[in-house]
Design a protein around this motif. Structure first.
Motif, PDB file in Angstrom:
ATOM      1  N   PHE A   1       0.813  -1.355   0.169  1.00  0.00           N
ATOM      2  CA  PHE A   1      -0.499  -0.288   0.008  1.00  0.00           C
ATOM      3  C   PHE A   1       0.690   0.965   0.285  1.00  0.00           C
ATOM      4  O   PHE A   1       0.090   2.180  -1.046  1.00  0.00           O
ATOM      5  N   ILE A   2       1.994   0.920   1.154  1.00  0.00           N
ATOM      6  CA  ILE A   2       2.519   2.344   0.569  1.00  0.00           C
ATOM      7  C   ILE A   2       3.635   3.267  -1.057  1.00  0.00           C
ATOM      8  O   ILE A   2       3.341   4.160  -1.210  1.00  0.00           O
ATOM      9  N   ARG A   3       4.306   1.885  -1.343  1.00  0.00           N
ATOM     10  CA  ARG A   3       4.671   1.822  -2.388  1.00  0.00           C
ATOM     11  C   ARG A   3       4.215   1.489  -3.632  1.00  0.00           C
ATOM     12  O   ARG A   3       4.981   1.857  -4.874  1.00  0.00           O
TER      13      ARG A   3
ATOM     14  N   TRP B   1       0.711   2.220  -3.592  1.00  0.00           N
ATOM     15  CA  TRP B   1      -0.503   2.847  -2.993  1.00  0.00           C
ATOM     16  C   TRP B   1      -2.135   3.103  -4.013  1.00  0.00           C
ATOM     17  O   TRP B   1      -2.607   2.598  -4.194  1.00  0.00           O
ATOM     18  N   PHE B   2      -1.041   3.523  -5.844  1.00  0.00           N
ATOM     19  CA  PHE B   2      -2.303   3.713  -6.649  1.00  0.00           C
ATOM     20  C   PHE B   2      -2.772   2.775  -6.975  1.00  0.00           C
ATOM     21  O   PHE B   2      -4.410   2.912  -6.768  1.00  0.00           O
ATOM     22  N   PHE B   3      -2.720   1.737  -7.503  1.00  0.00           N
ATOM     23  CA  PHE B   3      -2.330   0.139  -7.861  1.00  0.00           C
ATOM     24  C   PHE B   3      -3.735  -0.668  -6.959  1.00  0.00           C
ATOM     25  O   PHE B   3      -4.749  -0.960  -7.254  1.00  0.00           O
ATOM     26  N   MET B   4      -3.153  -0.161  -6.108  1.00  0.00           N
ATOM     27  CA  MET B   4      -3.716  -0.766  -4.771  1.00  0.00           C
ATOM     28  C   MET B   4      -5.483  -0.141  -4.068  1.00  0.00           C
ATOM     29  O   MET B   4      -6.476  -1.365  -4.188  1.00  0.00           O
ATOM     30  N   LEU B   5      -5.167   0.924  -3.946  1.00  0.00           N
ATOM     31  CA  LEU B   5      -6.456   2.021  -3.590  1.00  0.00           C
ATOM     32  C   LEU B   5      -6.825   1.476  -5.043  1.00  0.00           C
ATOM     33  O   LEU B   5      -8.247   1.583  -4.920  1.00  0.00           O
ATOM     34  N   PHE B   6      -6.995   2.115  -5.423  1.00  0.00           N
ATOM     35  CA  PHE B   6      -7.454   2.081  -6.769  1.00  0.00           C
ATOM     36  C   PHE B   6      -8.084   0.595  -7.511  1.00  0.00           C
ATOM     37  O   PHE B   6      -9.992   0.668  -8.042  1.00  0.00           O
ATOM     38  N   GLY B   7      -7.260  -0.026  -7.168  1.00  0.00           N
ATOM     39  CA  GLY B   7      -7.975  -1.789  -7.230  1.00  0.00           C
ATOM     40  C   GLY B   7      -9.526  -2.060  -6.613  1.00  0.00           C
ATOM     41  O   GLY B   7     -10.190  -2.280  -6.712  1.00  0.00           O
ATOM     42  N   CYS B   8      -9.370  -1.713  -5.063  1.00  0.00           N
ATOM     43  CA  CYS B   8     -10.716  -1.724  -4.101  1.00  0.00           C
ATOM     44  C   CYS B   8     -11.386  -1.228  -4.728  1.00  0.00           C
ATOM     45  O   CYS B   8     -12.521  -1.614  -4.336  1.00  0.00           O
ATOM     46  N   LEU B   9     -11.536   1.096  -4.840  1.00  0.00           N
ATOM     47  CA  LEU B   9     -12.764   1.062  -4.716  1.00  0.00           C
ATOM     48  C   LEU B   9     -12.936   1.254  -6.095  1.00  0.00           C
ATOM     49  O   LEU B   9     -14.663   1.135  -5.578  1.00  0.00           O
ATOM     50  N   VAL B  10     -12.347   0.212  -6.854  1.00  0.00           N
ATOM     51  CA  VAL B  10     -12.882  -0.386  -8.354  1.00  0.00           C
ATOM     52  C   VAL B  10     -13.931  -1.504  -8.056  1.00  0.00           C
ATOM     53  O   VAL B  10     -15.227  -1.667  -8.176  1.00  0.00           O
TER      54      VAL B  10
END
Length: 551
Positions: free
Chosen positions: A267-269, A271-280
């Motif tokens: 999530f730190i390194r 973060w965009f891919f982890m966060l966007f994947g979760c939100l979608v």
């Protein structure tokens, strides 16, 4: 992008500095040339070896297989660069064709560019963890550049499935998804979660076609290791039910403490891919719960679900390059979210355009920073090596495994070891004077056998070990620290008890076989005192002798 790839390639240095896994793949490809089975099949990674096999054949037309082996072993760096260049050119051409396909379907340049975003992220995605700059996944010889190619085609087919208007068109898309899916699985087993996407989206009849083709494709691409399927199965089982990396650690499916630590790192390194994947995934799940039957929603849900599942698999045994497979699906995820939710609004297009600019600038800058660090490191290594070679030019120099490696000769031993020692005859003829130090067994080797330090010392002016900081006190050698560098140390060999330790161990075995157990134990303990290695061998011998004495 091509310019950045060239920059990263030039600054990454020779492959012998980062032997793992490039030399293992090179040498196992030569196993295929010789008609032998590959010994590097745990990824399985056989697609890379098959590609290398055909490159060797094409570049050496008219030569026998024996000639090809000798030519590759004589110029390993040349052929490693050739393999990487072929893969890099392939994914550059594929990415351009993919973008052209999307533009033709949508006439929207933003949509086309969004499919290329993951490729920018791959420019600085590390091949593995290291305190030093290493070849990023795009310039290494490993399954990762091949996976980039496979990922582009897989995304292309998923979008073609989305745009399919007839049953016939959908069937042929599923057909090729099965072929490429099996190829991806044969390249790296962690590709498996991506196979879930079509299984969710297509009909039951087409599911069976997809599964059969995946299995057939996997078998076809892993034919070089067909005899090792049982070992491969045990390896998969050990990975799945051991908590540590490389099937180490305690029995169990997940060590939750390391799992959550790895998730935090991800999530730190990333973060965009982890966060966007979760939100979608959360958003599309809510839309489906509200009975939204739009085609795009189902595609977004299945793709984001597959991405998160792959990331969870990575969190079990984290390494940077394992992220590549999940990130590759963002070509489809970003495109479909933009097309279905943003493209119809002017503000949506503006936001997407700004995102592309910021994302591109970030990774371009990161590429320049990383290439500069790598170039500085390689310059320092070169200067250190030149100094050592000049200062100790009359010494026998022994390299050993570390990060980075400072002896080009060691790379050949590394590759030979991970190919099952199948090329020792050819190597001993081409490089008869090469020696290396096996740091795990405290032994010096040539390509065929053990070389005793006791025999070597009287024959040469001096012997030096060049590599990372290392504790020689555990073994039979007495050394002195001659040079201490940023990337490696130089140790001078002073004396050795190795041959005496070996002799005591050999006589102990004979005494054991003769039934003289007490004498055998005395000799074995003396060998252990002299620090005979491998340690587990002498400990096993002592245990066997004690058992006989008790009986």
């Amino acid at each position: 992008m091509a310019g950045l790839l060239v920059l990263l390639k030039i600054s990454s240095g020779p492959y012998w500095q980062n032997v793992d896994p490039s030399y293992a793949y090179l040498f196992n490809s030569l196993n295929l040339v010789k008609g032998l089975a590959s010994h590097e099949f745990f990824h399985p990674g056989t697609t890379v070896q098959i590609l290398a096999l055909w490159i060797f054949k094409i570049m050496n037309l008219g030569h026998t297989n024996a000639d090809i082996v000798n030519r590759v072993l004589s110029a390993p760096e040349y052929y490693l660069n050739l393999i990487n260049i072929f893969m890099v050119v392939s994914f550059c051409l594929l990415s351009a064709a993919f973008a052209a396909y999307v533009f033709r379907k949508t006439t929207d340049w933003i949509a086309a560019v969004l499919t290329q975003i993951p490729l920018l992220a791959f420019l600085v995605l590390k091949s593995f963890d290291s305190g030093f700059p290493i070849p990023t996944v795009v310039v290494n010889v490993s399954p990762d550049p091949m996976l980039i190619c496979v990922g582009i085609i897989y995304n292309w087919l998923l979008l073609n499935l989305y745009f399919s208007k007839t049953g016939r068109e959908e069937f042929w898309t599923v057909f090729w998804l099965g072929i490429i899916g099996g190829m991806g699985l044969a390249t790296r087993l962690t590709f498996f979660p991506l196979l879930i996407v079509p299984l969710i989206l297509i009909s039951w009849r087409k599911k069976s076609v997809f599964i059969v083709l995946c299995v057939a494709s996997f078998v076809a691409f892993t034919l070089p290791v067909l005899k090792e399927y049982r070992t491969l199965w045990y390896w998969i089982n050990a990975l799945s039910f051991h908590t540590g990396v490389y099937a180490s650690g305690k029995n169990g499916f997940i060590d939750f403490s390391s799992f959550f630590i790895n998730l935090k790192i991800m999530f730190i390194r990333y973060w965009f891919f982890m966060l966007f994947g979760c939100l979608v995934w959360v958003w599309s799940s809510w839309k489906i719960f509200k009975r939204d039957k739009a085609k795009g929603i189902f595609f977004l849900w299945s793709i984001s679900f597959s991405v998160l599942l792959q990331f969870m698999m990575v969190a079990k045994h984290f390494s940077h390059h394992y992220m590549l497979i999940g990130i590759s699906l963002f070509s489809s995820l970003l495109f479909l979210y933009y097309l279905t939710q943003m493209a119809k609004y002017k503000i949506g297009k503006v936001i997407a355009g700004v995102f592309i600019v910021i994302f591109s600038i970030f990774f371009i800058v990161q590429s320049f920073i990383y290439s500069n660090k790598a170039a500085v490191m390689n310059k320092e290594i070169l200067e250190f090596r030149q100094n050592i070679n000049s200062k100790y030019d009359k010494c026998v120099s022994l390299g050993y495994y570390g990060q980075p490696v400072l002896n080009p000769e060691y790379a050949l031993f590394f590759g030979n070891f991970f190919s099952g020692l199948s090329l020792k005859e050819e190597l001993s003829k081409i490089y008869p004077k090469y020696l290396y130090f096996n740091r795990d067994y405290y032994r010096i080797y040539n390509f065929k056998d053990v070389v005793f330090a006791d025999d070597l010392l009287p024959q040469v002016p001096c012997v030096i070990f060049v590599g990372n900081q290392y504790d020689f006190t555990l073994g039979p050698y007495s050394v002195e620290l001659l040079e201490q560098g940023k990337y490696a140390n130089v140790y001078g060999l002073v004396s050795s008890n190795e041959k005496f330790a070996q002799r005591f161990a050999d006589i102990a075995i004979k005494e054991l076989q003769s039934g003289n157990f007490v004498k055998a134990l005395q000799l074995a303990l003396q060998s252990k005192k002299l620090k005979f290695f491998p340690q587990h061998t002498i400990d096993g011998l002592i245990s066997e002798i004690v058992k006989n004495i008790k009986n």
